[in-house]
Design a protein around this motif. Structure first.
Motif, PDB file in Angstrom:
ATOM      1  N   TYR A 116      -6.134   7.946  -4.888  1.00 51.96           N
ATOM      2  CA  TYR A 116      -4.780   7.374  -4.758  1.00 51.96           C
ATOM      3  C   TYR A 116      -4.157   7.350  -6.142  1.00 51.96           C
ATOM      4  CZ  TYR A 116      -4.836   5.597   0.060  1.00 51.96           C
ATOM      5  OH  TYR A 116      -4.828   5.498   1.427  1.00 51.96           O
ATOM      6  N   CYS A 156      -1.357   5.325  -8.431  1.00 50.26           N
ATOM      7  CA  CYS A 156      -0.619   4.046  -8.400  1.00 50.26           C
ATOM      8  C   CYS A 156       0.787   4.220  -8.991  1.00 50.26           C
ATOM      9  CB  CYS A 156      -1.415   2.989  -9.166  1.00 50.26           C
ATOM     10  SG  CYS A 156      -1.394   3.238 -10.950  1.00 50.26           S
ATOM     11  N   ARG A 186      -6.843  -3.456  -9.346  1.00 56.01           N
ATOM     12  CA  ARG A 186      -6.315  -3.296  -7.989  1.00 56.01           C
ATOM     13  C   ARG A 186      -7.236  -2.432  -7.137  1.00 56.01           C
ATOM     14  NH1 ARG A 186      -1.165  -3.733  -4.972  1.00 56.01           N
ATOM     15  NH2 ARG A 186      -1.901  -3.137  -2.908  1.00 56.01           N
ATOM     16  N   GLY A 221      -8.944   1.006  -9.018  1.00 50.82           N
ATOM     17  CA  GLY A 221      -8.513   1.430 -10.349  1.00 50.82           C
ATOM     18  C   GLY A 221      -9.527   0.951 -11.378  1.00 50.82           C
ATOM     19  N   CYS A 245       1.276  -5.882  -9.494  1.00 50.89           N
ATOM     20  CA  CYS A 245       0.329  -5.035  -8.763  1.00 50.89           C
ATOM     21  C   CYS A 245      -0.884  -5.781  -8.216  1.00 50.89           C
ATOM     22  CB  CYS A 245      -0.136  -3.909  -9.690  1.00 50.89           C
ATOM     23  SG  CYS A 245      -1.133  -2.692  -8.844  1.00 50.89           S
ATOM     24  N   CYS A 247      -6.325  -1.274 -15.663  1.00 53.89           N
ATOM     25  CA  CYS A 247      -5.477  -2.275 -14.996  1.00 53.89           C
ATOM     26  C   CYS A 247      -5.218  -3.472 -15.917  1.00 53.89           C
ATOM     27  CB  CYS A 247      -6.114  -2.749 -13.687  1.00 53.89           C
ATOM     28  SG  CYS A 247      -6.053  -1.498 -12.387  1.00 53.89           S
ATOM     29  N   GLU A 253       0.831  -1.225   0.000  1.00 52.22           N
ATOM     30  CA  GLU A 253       0.000   0.000   0.000  1.00 52.22           C
ATOM     31  C   GLU A 253       0.857   1.264   0.000  1.00 52.22           C
ATOM     32  OE1 GLU A 253      -3.908  -1.744   2.275  1.00 52.22           O
ATOM     33  OE2 GLU A 253      -3.148   0.209   2.873  1.00 52.22           O
ATOM     34  N   LEU A 260      -6.816   5.801  -8.592  1.00 50.59           N
ATOM     35  CA  LEU A 260      -7.753   4.892  -7.919  1.00 50.59           C
ATOM     36  C   LEU A 260      -8.775   5.758  -7.205  1.00 50.59           C
ATOM     37  CD1 LEU A 260      -5.040   3.128  -8.143  1.00 50.59           C
ATOM     38  CD2 LEU A 260      -6.011   1.789  -6.309  1.00 50.59           C
ATOM     39  N   PHE A 304       1.536   3.343  -3.137  1.00 53.15           N
ATOM     40  CA  PHE A 304       0.463   4.188  -3.707  1.00 53.15           C
ATOM     41  C   PHE A 304       0.437   5.521  -2.971  1.00 53.15           C
ATOM     42  CE2 PHE A 304      -0.429  -0.070  -4.796  1.00 53.15           C
ATOM     43  CZ  PHE A 304      -1.197  -0.071  -5.943  1.00 53.15           C
TER      44      PHE A 304
END
Ligand code: SF4
Length: 356
Positions: free
Chosen positions: A201, A203, A246, A225, A239, A230, A189, A209, A192
């Protein structure tokens, strides 16, 4: 009365300078109830609830003490006919049988037991952390600065609660243990980047995300995401293993959680957890070897509480005696002590035994 006796032994240890109060070690252990595993019956939750009510009603006609409602067992499909308060649980890989859970907190300085709680065996240990801390603070009139426990206590709920009350969390991290295998080999985590202003967030591939849903019970928000992004990402193998992309979870009090987690992973915390093993095991082994703690003498929760208070009180008295006469064993000191010096304790024991 037995609770008062226990509190009194803690107060005497505090007076004698045997309790520091700022660092607390917490653990629990299962105690076999005075009921066989053959006494356990299985039924629907409604049938078990009705049977328990019937037991309680019959018992209240015979005695003035009944089991508190708050101690309803989590397992509502099983019940022991010999001791309905004890919950059928397993210890390690062994058989499931009626058991109680003894929760205990001890002080760092001399291992004085400062808080005790008894529940059916099905109540998880981590649910009692805050109650033990509060009981310790009340009994010793001090503030717990550091709480030390194993990974079973290191839940998000306990971490946040400790951070909010100004107590350092030196408990093992429960989620690190659970996620270890699942998240092995994929970005942690920390890879991120959180943007609290935009509430997103970012990535390692620079993608976004976004918040997707709120988990009410766990008080977390899930960030995700886009599935198509992805699926076509070159970093996908590092990932996620999920087919739909993710995701990350953020607690509503993530800042407090991050601080507590950092404390739990510190070297000081590891040192404290090593000392906890030694102190706690010695305390439980002493109770088991010298006071028959591993098996309930009587039936029903309120009697098991008496047993736990008595054992903890005696262990504290022995620590107190050892302190006053360090060169003699606690047994020799007990033999030398005058009956008058123990009058209050003798009196309480005699009253208690007569009542049981
Ligand atoms: S798989 Fe998705 S979340 Fe992971 S790096 Fe690629 S785009 Fe970002």
């Amino acid at each position: 009365m037995f609770e008062s006796l226990f509190i009194r032994t803690v107060a005497q240890c505090v007076e004698a300078g045997l309790v520091d109060g700022s660092k607390l070690y917490v653990d629990s252990s299962l105690v076999d109830a005075a009921a066989s595993k053959e006494s356990v019956i299985k039924g629907t939750p409604e049938l078990i609830a009705t049977l328990k009510r019937a037991y309680r009603a019959t018992e209240s006609k015979l005695e003035d003490t009944t089991t508190p409602e708050s101690y309803e067992a989590v397992n509502d499909r099983l019940m022991s006919r010999s001791d309905p308060d004890a919950a059928a649980v397993r210890r390690g890989g062994g058989d499931s049988r009626p058991r109680y859970h003894h929760h205990r907190a001890i002080d760092d300085q001399k291992g004085v037991i400062t808080a005790v709680e008894t529940t059916p065996g099905s109540i998880p240990e981590n649910k009692k952390l805050l109650e033990l801390i509060e009981q310790h603070e009340k009994n010793t009139v001090s503030h717990v600065e550091v709480a030390v426990a194993d990974h079973k206590y290191g839940t998000q709920e306990n971490y946040v609660a400790c951070a909010e009350r100004g107590t350092r969390s030196h408990m093992g991290d429960a989620s690190a243990k659970q996620n270890h295998i699942r998240s092995k080999g994929i970005f942690p985590e920390s890879a991120f980047e959180c943007d609290p202003v935009k509430d997103i967030y970012r990535c390692p591939a620079g993608e976004t995300l976004k918040p997707r849903r709120l988990h009410w019970a766990k008080r977390t928000i899930e960030y995700k995401g886009a599935k198509a992004v992805c699926a076509g990402c070159s970093l996908r193998a590092q990932c996620t293993r999920a087919s739909n992309g993710r995701s990350l979870k953020r607690h509503e009090k993530q800042a407090a959680l991050d601080i507590a987690r950092a404390q739990a992973h510190s070297r000081a915390a590891e040192r404290d957890r090593r000392r906890r093993r030694h102190l706690m095991e010695a305390s439980f082994a002493d109770a088991a070897n010298n006071h028959h703690y591993k098996r309930a003498r009587w039936r029903r929760l309120w009697r098991q509480q008496i047993q736990d208070y008595l054992i903890a009180s005696i262990q504290n008295v022995r620590i107190l005696l050892k302190h006053y006469q360090p060169k003699r064993s606690a047994l020799a000191a007990l033999k030398l002590a005058t009956p008058e010096s123990f009058y209050p304790l003798n009196n309480a024991f005699a009253l208690g035994i007569r009542r049981i």
